[in-house]
Structure formats: structure tokens, C-alpha cells
Design a protein around this motif. Structure first.
Motif, PDB file in Angstrom:
ATOM      1  N   THR A 105       7.070  -4.639  -8.901  1.00  0.00           N
ATOM      2  CA  THR A 105       7.367  -5.648  -9.919  1.00  0.00           C
ATOM      3  C   THR A 105       8.698  -5.359 -10.613  1.00  0.00           C
ATOM      4  N   ALA A 106       8.942  -4.094 -10.947  1.00  0.00           N
ATOM      5  CA  ALA A 106      10.216  -3.714 -11.568  1.00  0.00           C
ATOM      6  C   ALA A 106      11.378  -3.973 -10.611  1.00  0.00           C
ATOM      7  N   PHE A 107      11.164  -3.713  -9.324  1.00  0.00           N
ATOM      8  CA  PHE A 107      12.209  -3.946  -8.326  1.00  0.00           C
ATOM      9  C   PHE A 107      12.564  -5.431  -8.257  1.00  0.00           C
ATOM     10  N   LYS A 108      11.554  -6.279  -8.242  1.00  0.00           N
ATOM     11  CA  LYS A 108      11.819  -7.723  -8.200  1.00  0.00           C
ATOM     12  C   LYS A 108      12.598  -8.157  -9.435  1.00  0.00           C
ATOM     13  N   ARG A 109      12.224  -7.645 -10.601  1.00  0.00           N
ATOM     14  CA  ARG A 109      12.934  -7.971 -11.836  1.00  0.00           C
ATOM     15  C   ARG A 109      14.404  -7.537 -11.738  1.00  0.00           C
ATOM     16  N   TRP A 110      14.647  -6.342 -11.189  1.00  0.00           N
ATOM     17  CA  TRP A 110      16.011  -5.837 -11.024  1.00  0.00           C
ATOM     18  C   TRP A 110      16.807  -6.693 -10.042  1.00  0.00           C
ATOM     19  N   VAL A 111      16.175  -7.068  -8.940  1.00  0.00           N
ATOM     20  CA  VAL A 111      16.847  -7.926  -7.960  1.00  0.00           C
ATOM     21  C   VAL A 111      17.230  -9.250  -8.611  1.00  0.00           C
ATOM     22  N   ASP A 112      16.270  -9.901  -9.275  1.00  0.00           N
ATOM     23  CA  ASP A 112      16.487 -11.231  -9.858  1.00  0.00           C
ATOM     24  C   ASP A 112      17.452 -11.231 -11.034  1.00  0.00           C
ATOM     25  N   ARG A 113      17.336 -10.240 -11.907  1.00  0.00           N
ATOM     26  CA  ARG A 113      18.109 -10.249 -13.155  1.00  0.00           C
ATOM     27  C   ARG A 113      19.351  -9.356 -13.120  1.00  0.00           C
ATOM     28  N   GLY A 114      19.465  -8.503 -12.101  1.00  0.00           N
ATOM     29  CA  GLY A 114      20.576  -7.560 -12.050  1.00  0.00           C
ATOM     30  C   GLY A 114      21.394  -7.625 -10.773  1.00  0.00           C
ATOM     31  N   ILE A 115      20.735  -7.413  -9.632  1.00  0.00           N
ATOM     32  CA  ILE A 115      21.469  -7.320  -8.369  1.00  0.00           C
ATOM     33  C   ILE A 115      22.059  -8.666  -7.961  1.00  0.00           C
ATOM     34  N   VAL A 116      21.239  -9.715  -7.919  1.00  0.00           N
ATOM     35  CA  VAL A 116      21.737 -11.038  -7.506  1.00  0.00           C
ATOM     36  C   VAL A 116      22.842 -11.536  -8.440  1.00  0.00           C
ATOM     37  N   PRO A 117      22.682 -11.476  -9.773  1.00  0.00           N
ATOM     38  CA  PRO A 117      23.771 -11.912 -10.652  1.00  0.00           C
ATOM     39  C   PRO A 117      25.047 -11.073 -10.505  1.00  0.00           C
ATOM     40  N   ALA A 118      24.919  -9.776 -10.264  1.00  0.00           N
ATOM     41  CA  ALA A 118      26.100  -8.919 -10.126  1.00  0.00           C
ATOM     42  C   ALA A 118      26.917  -9.304  -8.889  1.00  0.00           C
ATOM     43  N   VAL A 119      26.239  -9.659  -7.821  1.00  0.00           N
ATOM     44  CA  VAL A 119      26.923 -10.043  -6.576  1.00  0.00           C
ATOM     45  C   VAL A 119      27.415 -11.480  -6.658  1.00  0.00           C
ATOM     46  N   GLY A 120      26.625 -12.338  -7.297  1.00  0.00           N
ATOM     47  CA  GLY A 120      26.996 -13.749  -7.414  1.00  0.00           C
ATOM     48  C   GLY A 120      27.147 -14.389  -6.045  1.00  0.00           C
ATOM     49  N   GLY A 121      28.188 -15.209  -5.887  1.00  0.00           N
ATOM     50  CA  GLY A 121      28.422 -15.915  -4.634  1.00  0.00           C
ATOM     51  C   GLY A 121      29.299 -15.160  -3.661  1.00  0.00           C
ATOM     52  N   LYS A 122      29.660 -13.928  -3.983  1.00  0.00           N
ATOM     53  CA  LYS A 122      30.540 -13.143  -3.102  1.00  0.00           C
ATOM     54  C   LYS A 122      29.958 -13.095  -1.689  1.00  0.00           C
ATOM     55  N   GLY A 123      30.751 -13.438  -0.715  1.00  0.00           N
ATOM     56  CA  GLY A 123      30.318 -13.376   0.682  1.00  0.00           C
ATOM     57  C   GLY A 123      29.168 -14.287   1.009  1.00  0.00           C
ATOM     58  N   GLY A 124      28.936 -15.305   0.179  1.00  0.00           N
ATOM     59  CA  GLY A 124      27.828 -16.227   0.406  1.00  0.00           C
ATOM     60  C   GLY A 124      26.517 -15.754  -0.192  1.00  0.00           C
ATOM     61  N   GLY A 125      26.534 -14.618  -0.896  1.00  0.00           N
ATOM     62  CA  GLY A 125      25.317 -14.081  -1.495  1.00  0.00           C
ATOM     63  C   GLY A 125      24.748 -12.946  -0.654  1.00  0.00           C
ATOM     64  N   ILE A 126      23.610 -12.452  -1.061  1.00  0.00           N
ATOM     65  CA  ILE A 126      23.004 -11.276  -0.420  1.00  0.00           C
ATOM     66  C   ILE A 126      22.086 -11.700   0.726  1.00  0.00           C
ATOM     67  N   ALA A 127      22.297 -11.086   1.889  1.00  0.00           N
ATOM     68  CA  ALA A 127      21.437 -11.316   3.049  1.00  0.00           C
ATOM     69  C   ALA A 127      20.377 -10.224   3.177  1.00  0.00           C
ATOM     70  N   LYS A 128      20.751  -8.973   2.834  1.00  0.00           N
ATOM     71  CA  LYS A 128      19.841  -7.846   3.046  1.00  0.00           C
ATOM     72  C   LYS A 128      20.141  -6.740   2.042  1.00  0.00           C
ATOM     73  N   LEU A 129      19.090  -6.071   1.582  1.00  0.00           N
ATOM     74  CA  LEU A 129      19.218  -4.896   0.733  1.00  0.00           C
ATOM     75  C   LEU A 129      18.931  -3.662   1.590  1.00  0.00           C
ATOM     76  N   ASP A 130      19.835  -2.697   1.563  1.00  0.00           N
ATOM     77  CA  ASP A 130      19.669  -1.456   2.308  1.00  0.00           C
ATOM     78  C   ASP A 130      18.939  -0.457   1.408  1.00  0.00           C
ATOM     79  N   VAL A 131      17.664  -0.231   1.715  1.00  0.00           N
ATOM     80  CA  VAL A 131      16.806   0.611   0.876  1.00  0.00           C
ATOM     81  C   VAL A 131      16.192   1.753   1.670  1.00  0.00           C
ATOM     82  N   GLY A 132      15.736   2.766   0.952  1.00  0.00           N
ATOM     83  CA  GLY A 132      14.950   3.836   1.557  1.00  0.00           C
ATOM     84  C   GLY A 132      13.508   3.374   1.689  1.00  0.00           C
ATOM     85  N   PRO A 133      12.636   4.234   2.234  1.00  0.00           N
ATOM     86  CA  PRO A 133      11.243   3.832   2.488  1.00  0.00           C
ATOM     87  C   PRO A 133      10.365   3.748   1.251  1.00  0.00           C
TER      88      PRO A 133
END
Length: 168
Positions: free
Chosen positions: A49-77
Motif C-alpha cells: 500500500t505504501a509503495f502504491k502511494r509512493w508510485v502515485d504521489r511521488g514517482i509518477v509526478p516526478a517523471v511526468g511526461g518525460k519519455g512518454g511516462g513510465i513503462a516499467k519500474l526496476d525493483v528488487g524482489p
């Protein structure tokens, strides 16, 4: 939770080793808010749940429309039963409780990769905004400036401290 794609998996015990590792109610996530993960990530529900909040409120806004937006997040297991920083004799890592995530970078829709190790200097505005946005949803946030163990990723976990989030 809507926007989290994955499945509940069987409880993970400590294998009788007395290590303290395990997750009572783990989930294996493959996608968050329509963004696929580089590999399935096993964590507890609070961390998902915290990860989704970070993606929605932090990661996606930080990237914005750069490169068409985010296609994939490179994460550990996510879940890995090990000591902190893989150092023998250290305390148990929050990864061993399913409460930690490592973000190594992301891939944009135009195919451009933005990894933490090189991007911290080449794309500092984006990566530092992603790092800063994790403070709050997560109790611990460690990036390239934290120490030598976090040069190539941003570590976040849901361990809580009375003094508030620990962000370095």
C-alpha cells in the motif's frame, strides 16, 4: 487495493532457523497503477500500500511526461531473508520481514532507462524528487547519499520510528 496487480501467497515462515524472517500475509505484486515491475515483488500488505502511494504521489509526478511516462519500474524482489546490507552479524534487514523495497530505476515508454546509480548525477531533479517523496509513506528511505551500500538503488521500508521518517 485497486491499482495493485498481484496475488496473495502462502505465509512465509523462517524455515525453523530462528532468524526472525517471514511474512504472515504476503502478496506478490507484478504491477502498480498500470506500471509493470521488472520482477515480481513479495511484500506485506502495508508495504504494498505504501509503495502504491509512493508510485502515485511521488514517482509518477516526478517523471511526468518525460519519455512518454513510465513503462516499467526496476525493483528488487522485496522479501529476502538476510542481514542489513548483507553484512554478517548485522541486524535483520526489513527485507526479511517483507517490509522493504529496493528501486534500482525505471524505464520510460520511449525505451530510455533511468537508473539510480548514474541518474543520481545525470537526472538529479527527477531522482531526488522520487527519493524525497518516499519520506512519509515509508519510515526509512536510503539513497546514494546514505552510504556505500545504497549507491545503486533507493531502499524504502515501512519500519516506523517515534521520531518520524529516517530519510538519507
Amino acid at each position: 487495493m485497486p491499482g495493485l496487480i498481484g496475488q496473495k501467497v502462502a505465509p512465509i515462515g523462517n524455515g525453523g532457523r530462528g532468524s526472525g524472517c517471514g511474512i504472515a500475509e504476503p502478496v506478490r505484486i507484478t504491477s502498480v497503477s498500470g506500471i509493470r515491475l521488472s520482477q515480481p515483488m513479495t511484500v506485506d500488505c502495508e508495504t504494498a500500500t505504501a509503495f502504491k502511494r509512493w508510485v502515485d504521489r511521488g514517482i509518477v509526478p516526478a517523471v511526468g511526461g518525460k519519455g512518454g511516462g513510465i513503462a516499467k519500474l526496476d525493483v528488487g524482489p522485496g522479501y529476502v531473508c538476510r542481514p542489513r546490507n548483507n553484512q554478517r552479524g548485522a541486524k535483520l534487514s526489513e527485507h526479511g520481514r517483507g517490509k522493504a523495497i529496493d528501486l534500482m530505476g525505471l524505464v520510460l515508454k520511449n525505451g530510455q532507462s533511468l537508473d539510480v546509480k548514474t541518474g543520481w548525477k545525470s537526472q538529479p531533479r527527477i531522482l531526488k524528487a522520487i527519493h524525497a517523496a518516499a519520506c512519509g509513506p515509508f519510515g526509512t528511505v536510503l539513497g546514494p547519499k546514505a552510504d556505500r551500500y545504497h549507491q545503486d538503488h533507493i531502499h524504502v521500508d515501512t519500519k516506523r520510528y517515534r521520531s518520524g521518517s529516517y530519510c538519507r
